[in-house]
Motif scaffolding. Structure first.
Motif, PDB file in Angstrom:
ATOM      1  N   SER A 130     -13.915   1.814   7.216  1.00 39.72           N
ATOM      2  CA  SER A 130     -13.219   2.618   6.210  1.00 39.72           C
ATOM      3  C   SER A 130     -13.082   1.818   4.916  1.00 39.72           C
ATOM      4  O   SER A 130     -13.344   0.601   4.883  1.00 39.72           O
ATOM      5  CB  SER A 130     -11.823   2.997   6.718  1.00 39.72           C
TER       6      SER A 130
ATOM      7  N   ARG B  34      -3.557   2.482  -0.225  1.00 38.64           N
ATOM      8  CA  ARG B  34      -3.114   1.564  -1.282  1.00 38.64           C
ATOM      9  C   ARG B  34      -1.779   0.935  -0.892  1.00 38.64           C
ATOM     10  O   ARG B  34      -1.586  -0.273  -1.019  1.00 38.64           O
ATOM     11  CB  ARG B  34      -2.946   2.309  -2.609  1.00 38.64           C
TER      12      ARG B  34
ATOM     13  N   SER C 122      -8.162   0.198  -6.368  1.00 40.34           N
ATOM     14  CA  SER C 122      -8.429   1.417  -7.135  1.00 40.34           C
ATOM     15  C   SER C 122      -9.223   2.459  -6.356  1.00 40.34           C
ATOM     16  O   SER C 122      -9.095   3.661  -6.606  1.00 40.34           O
ATOM     17  CB  SER C 122      -9.181   1.081  -8.429  1.00 40.34           C
ATOM     18  N   ASN C 123     -10.063   2.022  -5.424  1.00 41.48           N
ATOM     19  CA  ASN C 123     -10.912   2.968  -4.689  1.00 41.48           C
ATOM     20  C   ASN C 123     -10.261   3.513  -3.418  1.00 41.48           C
ATOM     21  O   ASN C 123     -10.896   4.263  -2.681  1.00 41.48           O
ATOM     22  CB  ASN C 123     -12.243   2.305  -4.319  1.00 41.48           C
ATOM     23  N   LEU C 124      -9.012   3.140  -3.168  1.00 46.41           N
ATOM     24  CA  LEU C 124      -8.341   3.571  -1.949  1.00 46.41           C
ATOM     25  C   LEU C 124      -7.420   4.757  -2.233  1.00 46.41           C
ATOM     26  O   LEU C 124      -6.912   4.909  -3.344  1.00 46.41           O
ATOM     27  CB  LEU C 124      -7.509   2.420  -1.369  1.00 46.41           C
ATOM     28  N   ASP C 125      -7.211   5.592  -1.204  1.00 42.25           N
ATOM     29  CA  ASP C 125      -6.271   6.697  -1.381  1.00 42.25           C
ATOM     30  C   ASP C 125      -4.842   6.155  -1.365  1.00 42.25           C
ATOM     31  O   ASP C 125      -4.601   4.980  -1.075  1.00 42.25           O
ATOM     32  CB  ASP C 125      -6.473   7.781  -0.320  1.00 42.25           C
ATOM     33  N   ALA C 126      -3.874   7.023  -1.672  1.00 37.72           N
ATOM     34  CA  ALA C 126      -2.496   6.574  -1.875  1.00 37.72           C
ATOM     35  C   ALA C 126      -1.926   5.877  -0.646  1.00 37.72           C
ATOM     36  O   ALA C 126      -1.256   4.842  -0.761  1.00 37.72           O
ATOM     37  CB  ALA C 126      -1.623   7.769  -2.267  1.00 37.72           C
ATOM     38  N   LYS C 127      -2.177   6.424   0.539  1.00 34.41           N
ATOM     39  CA  LYS C 127      -1.629   5.832   1.756  1.00 34.41           C
ATOM     40  C   LYS C 127      -2.222   4.453   2.009  1.00 34.41           C
ATOM     41  O   LYS C 127      -1.504   3.498   2.338  1.00 34.41           O
ATOM     42  CB  LYS C 127      -1.896   6.749   2.950  1.00 34.41           C
TER      43      LYS C 127
END
Length: 341
Positions: free
Chosen positions: A139, A173, A166-171
Motif C-alpha cells: 500500500s 497521513r 502528500s500522496n497518502l489519504d487522510a487516515k
C-alpha cells in the motif's frame, strides 16, 4: 547526529534585470537531535530551502553548516544526510529488502552489516514481514515506510523529509505521522520536514519555521506560533479555522491602536446576549463542535462553539464576546505583531 546552522542564506535565479530572489536572508539554528518542520503555502520557498541543505540547489549567498562543517561546496553524498521524498522513489523490480539495502551495497558495506541494519529498520517500522515483497504489492503507507527504512539504514547525521505524506489519504497521513514521531523518539536524529499542511506541522514539530514568499516569518515552538503569532500572516496560516483578522473592528474599545489589525481565534469568542452584534450567515455542524460564520459590519467572523451551545438562527443577529487576554494586534502596514499592554 549533528546540528544544522543557516547563516544569512539567500537563493537567486537569473541575473541583472531578470534576477528572481526566492529565499531572503534566512538564519536559523537547528539543534542536534531536534525535529524542525518548515511550513508554508505553495511557492513560499520551503522545498528550495530544504534542497539547499541537501546540496540539490546551490546557495547564492550565506552559509549552511551540518555539525562543524560548512557544506556549501560539498556534494549531497558528502553531507551525511538521507532524504525521504513524497514519491517514494522505490525500484519496482527490487524486493523491499533490496530497496532498503541498495545504498549500502553501493557503499560496499559488508553483507552481514547490511542485513543487521535492514532487519533493525524493518522492526522499528513494522515492515519485517514485507521484506521479500515488491513495491507493487504494498500500500502507499507501506511504501512510504520502506522509503523511510532506506533512509534509516544509512545511519545519517540528518534526515530531510520533502512532503513525504502528500500522496497518502487522510487516515494514512495521521497514522504515518504517529510513526514518524515514534521514529524520531527512538533514533533522535536531527530532522528537517517540509509540508504545506499546518496540522501536520503543529503535530510533528518540536519547533517550526513558518515561511511566506521566501522569508522566515517565525521560528518557534508550535505552542508559541499558535498562541503568539509573530505576524498577521502566521495568524491567518496557522490554525483551522484561521484566526479572525479585523481591519475595521472595535479596536479602541479593547485597548488597541485604532489603526491596527485586531486578531481573535474562533475558539476565543463566546456567543451570548452581550458583545459585538453580528449577522449570522451559516452554521457548520462538525460533530462535537459548530462553526458559526457571521459578519461584523462588512468583515467575516468565525466563532467556534461546542455542541451544547445552541446554534444561533441563520440570517439572525447574534452577539459575541472576546475572551479577556486573547486579543492579538498587528501593524496594519507591516503585518508584524504589536505588543499592546
Amino acid at each position: 547526529m549533528a546540528s544544522i546552522t543557516l547563516r544569512n542564506v539567500v537563493k537567486r535565479y537569473g541575473a541583472g534585470k531578470t534576477v528572481n530572489k526566492v529565499i531572503h536572508d534566512i538564519s536559523a539554528n537547528i539543534t542536534d537531535g531536534e525535529f524542525v518542520v518548515i511550513v508554508g503555502p505553495s511557492g513560499c520557498g520551503k522545498s528550495t530551502l530544504l534542497r539547499m541543505v541537501a546540496g540539490l540547489e546551490e546557495i547564492s549567498e550565506g552559509e549552511i553548516s551540518i555539525g562543524p562543517r560548512v557544506v556549501n561546496n560539498l556534494e549531497p553524498a558528502e553531507r551525511d544526510i538521507a532524504m525521504v521524498f513524497q514519491n517514494y522513489a522505490l525500484y519496482p523490480h527490487m524486493s523491499v529488502f533490496d530497496n532498503m539495502a541498495y545504498g549500502l551495497k553501493i557503499a560496499k558495506v559488508p553483507m552481514g552489516e547490511i542485513k543487521t541494519r535492514v532487519d533493525k529498520a524493518a522492526k522499528i517500522l513494522e515492515i519485517g514481514s514485507f521484506l521479500t515483497r515488491k513495491p507493487r504489492e504494498l500500500s502507499g503507507g507501506q511504501r512510504q515506510r520502506v522509503a523511510m527504512g532506506r533512509a534509516i539504514v544509512r545511519q545519517p547525521q540528518v534526515f530531510l523529509f520533502d512532503e513525504p505524506l502528500s500522496n497518502l489519504d487522510a487516515k494514512l497521513r495521521a497514522q504515518t505521522r504517529l510513526e514518524i514521531q515514534k521514529l524520531h523518539r527512538e533514533l533522535g536524529i536531527t530532522s528537517l520536514f517540509v509540508t504545506h499542511d499546518q496540522v501536520e506541522a503543529m503535530t510533528l514539530a518540536q519547533r517550526m519555521i513558518v515561511m511566506n514568499a521566501g522569508r522566515m516569518e517565525q521560528f518557534d515552538t508550535p505552542e508559541n506560533v499558535y498562541n503568539h503569532p509573530a505576524s498577521a500572516f502566521v495568524a491567518s496560516f496557522i490554525g483551522s479555522p484561521p484566526m479572525n483578522l479585523l481591519k475595521k473592528g472595535p479596536n479602541a474599545a479593547h485597548g488597541g491602536p485604532p489603526d491596527a489589525i485586531l486578531g481573535i481565534r474562533p475558539e476565543h469568542l463566546t456567543l451570548g446576549t452581550d458583545g459585538w452584534p453580528v449577522q449570522v450567515e451559516t452554521v457548520e455542524l462538525l460533530g462535537a463542535e459548530r462553526l458559526v460564520h457571521a459578519r461584523l459590519g462588512d468583515e467575516l467572523l468565525t466563532i467556534r462553539t461546542d455542541e451544547a451551545t445552541p446554534a444561533p438562527p441563520v440570517a439572525g443577529i447574534a452577539h459575541v464576546l472576546p475572551h479577556p487576554g486573547r486579543l492579538h494586534w498587528f501593524d496594519a502596514s507591516t503585518g508584524r505583531r504589536l505588543d499592546v499592554t
